[in-house]
Design a protein around this motif. Structure first.
Motif, PDB file in Angstrom:
ATOM      1  N   GLN A  17       0.941  -0.924  -0.003  1.00 40.70           N
ATOM      2  CA  GLN A  17       0.152   0.008   0.195  1.00 40.70           C
ATOM      3  C   GLN A  17       0.985   1.336   0.216  1.00 40.70           C
ATOM      4  OE1 GLN A  17      -3.285   0.213  -0.373  1.00 40.70           O
ATOM      5  NE2 GLN A  17      -2.923   2.461  -0.745  1.00 40.70           N
ATOM      6  N   ALA A  18       2.086   1.314   0.724  1.00 37.80           N
ATOM      7  CA  ALA A  18       2.849   2.316   0.752  1.00 37.80           C
ATOM      8  C   ALA A  18       3.405   2.590  -0.724  1.00 37.80           C
ATOM      9  CB  ALA A  18       4.114   2.024   1.618  1.00 37.80           C
ATOM     10  N   LEU A  20      11.638  -4.269   5.139  1.00 40.37           N
ATOM     11  CA  LEU A  20      10.856  -4.025   6.349  1.00 40.37           C
ATOM     12  C   LEU A  20      11.294  -4.895   7.352  1.00 40.37           C
ATOM     13  CD1 LEU A  20       9.259  -1.748   7.990  1.00 40.37           C
ATOM     14  CD2 LEU A  20       7.391  -3.163   7.336  1.00 40.37           C
ATOM     15  N   ALA A  21      12.074  -4.475   8.351  1.00 35.37           N
ATOM     16  CA  ALA A  21      12.665  -5.859   9.392  1.00 35.37           C
ATOM     17  C   ALA A  21      11.626  -5.582  10.422  1.00 35.37           C
ATOM     18  CB  ALA A  21      13.903  -5.001   9.880  1.00 35.37           C
ATOM     19  N   SER A  22      11.669  -6.735  11.052  1.00 37.05           N
ATOM     20  CA  SER A  22      10.910  -7.023  12.338  1.00 37.05           C
ATOM     21  C   SER A  22       9.240  -6.231  12.071  1.00 37.05           C
ATOM     22  CB  SER A  22      11.526  -6.169  13.579  1.00 37.05           C
ATOM     23  OG  SER A  22      12.687  -6.661  13.601  1.00 37.05           O
ATOM     24  N   ALA A  23       8.957  -6.566  10.943  1.00 38.63           N
ATOM     25  CA  ALA A  23       7.812  -5.923  10.276  1.00 38.63           C
ATOM     26  C   ALA A  23       6.472  -5.889  11.454  1.00 38.63           C
ATOM     27  CB  ALA A  23       6.999  -6.713   9.226  1.00 38.63           C
ATOM     28  N   LEU A  60       3.838   3.077   8.612  1.00 36.92           N
ATOM     29  CA  LEU A  60       5.184   2.797   8.414  1.00 36.92           C
ATOM     30  C   LEU A  60       6.213   3.994   9.071  1.00 36.92           C
ATOM     31  CD1 LEU A  60       5.288   1.455   4.597  1.00 36.92           C
ATOM     32  CD2 LEU A  60       6.289   0.541   6.781  1.00 36.92           C
ATOM     33  N   ALA A  61       7.306   3.907   9.319  1.00 37.13           N
ATOM     34  CA  ALA A  61       8.305   4.978   9.751  1.00 37.13           C
ATOM     35  C   ALA A  61       8.552   5.725   8.414  1.00 37.13           C
ATOM     36  CB  ALA A  61       9.520   4.256  10.075  1.00 37.13           C
ATOM     37  N   ASP A  62       8.781   6.728   8.608  1.00 39.71           N
ATOM     38  CA  ASP A  62       8.915   7.875   7.325  1.00 39.71           C
ATOM     39  C   ASP A  62      10.211   7.393   6.546  1.00 39.71           C
ATOM     40  OD1 ASP A  62       7.008   9.303   8.020  1.00 39.71           O
ATOM     41  OD2 ASP A  62       8.042  11.055   9.299  1.00 39.71           O
ATOM     42  N   GLN A  88      12.174   5.335   1.619  1.00 37.87           N
ATOM     43  CA  GLN A  88      12.882   4.251   0.737  1.00 37.87           C
ATOM     44  C   GLN A  88      12.035   3.645  -0.502  1.00 37.87           C
ATOM     45  OE1 GLN A  88      14.798   1.382   2.934  1.00 37.87           O
ATOM     46  NE2 GLN A  88      15.438   2.892   4.497  1.00 37.87           N
ATOM     47  N   VAL A  89      10.835   3.373  -0.052  1.00 40.24           N
ATOM     48  CA  VAL A  89       9.678   2.871  -0.819  1.00 40.24           C
ATOM     49  C   VAL A  89       9.445   3.928  -2.059  1.00 40.24           C
ATOM     50  CG1 VAL A  89       7.323   2.231  -1.212  1.00 40.24           C
ATOM     51  CG2 VAL A  89       8.560   1.143   0.712  1.00 40.24           C
TER      52      VAL A  89
END
Ligand SMILES: Cc1cc2nc3c(=O)[nH]c(=O)nc-3n(C[C@H](O)[C@H](O)[C@H](O)COP(=O)(O)O)c2cc1C
Length: 185
Positions: free
Chosen positions: A28-29, A151-154, A163-165, A170-171
């Motif tokens: 979605q991101a 995305l680590a430790s999702a 999601l973190a900025d 990056q996406v």
């Protein structure tokens, strides 16, 4: 990106079928990052694809396969969002790629630019699954970008809701590169 249709389209293949999937959130991101004028959607056809069977892969394949191949063909580019299952990409995604890689010489995947994303529960951020997805897509005749986003430790990373900025950035950077790719051959 240029296209023969009115508006360029990006098709997203999510390798997890569960509604609450972290990879679906990452996908979605990617859709959120599409520039103005570019359409995008997550394919809903992966669960209905049969297991790949060369004897079913005739001039009149199963309806779900025909519909999926048409969907891939109509897209100007793809995004693949993959979990990591036992050190690689999940069967549902590999199966979809296998169907889209045939028939030889007229495959829906041929020359298609692809951006690969991956979310997993571990700190390695689905690295093996992302690497394998790039290799499999290359062998299948697509044009995956070498750069991927993980995305680590999702589950923990999404616990707060969004999601973190830095991951979102990056996406967005990867999707920006994807839509600047020339039209699939
Ligand atoms: C069968 C199975 C195998 C898994 N193997 C791995 C693995 O090799 N590496 C890893 O980081 N996570 C592994 N996981 C955990 C998944 O990465 C985690 O469940 C992930 O959130 C699934 O993606 P989703 O949220 O999009 O469904 C595995 C999960 C399952 C169900």
């Amino acid at each position: 990106m240029t296209t023969a249709t009115d508006r360029p389209t990006v098709l997203v293949l999510v390798g997890s079928l569960r509604p609450d999937s972290t990879n679906r959130r990452l996908a979605q991101a990617a859709l959120d990052a599409l520039p103005e004028g570019v359409d995008g959607e997550i394919s809903t056809l992966l669960p209905s694809l049969p297991h790949y069977d060369q004897d079913l892969d005739t001039d009149s394949p199963p309806e779900a396969v025909r519909a999926f191949r048409d969907q891939v063909t109509a897209a100007d580019a793809l995004v693949v969002a993959t979990p990591e299952f036992n050190g690689s990409l999940p069967g549902v995604l590999k199966n979809a790629i296998d169907w889209a890689s045939r028939p030889r010489g007229a495959a829906a995947l041929a020359g298609k630019p692809v951006a690969v994303l991956g979310a997993s529960a571990s700190p390695k951020a689905a690295q093996w699954a992302r690497e394998d997805a790039v290799r499999v897509l290359q062998v299948a005749g697509a044009r995956p970008l070498e750069q991927t986003v993980g995305l680590a430790s999702a589950p923990a990373a999404l616990e707060s809701g969004d999601l973190a900025d830095d991951v979102r950035g990056q996406v967005a950077e990867l999707i920006g590169r994807l839509v600047r790719e020339p039209l699939a051959a």
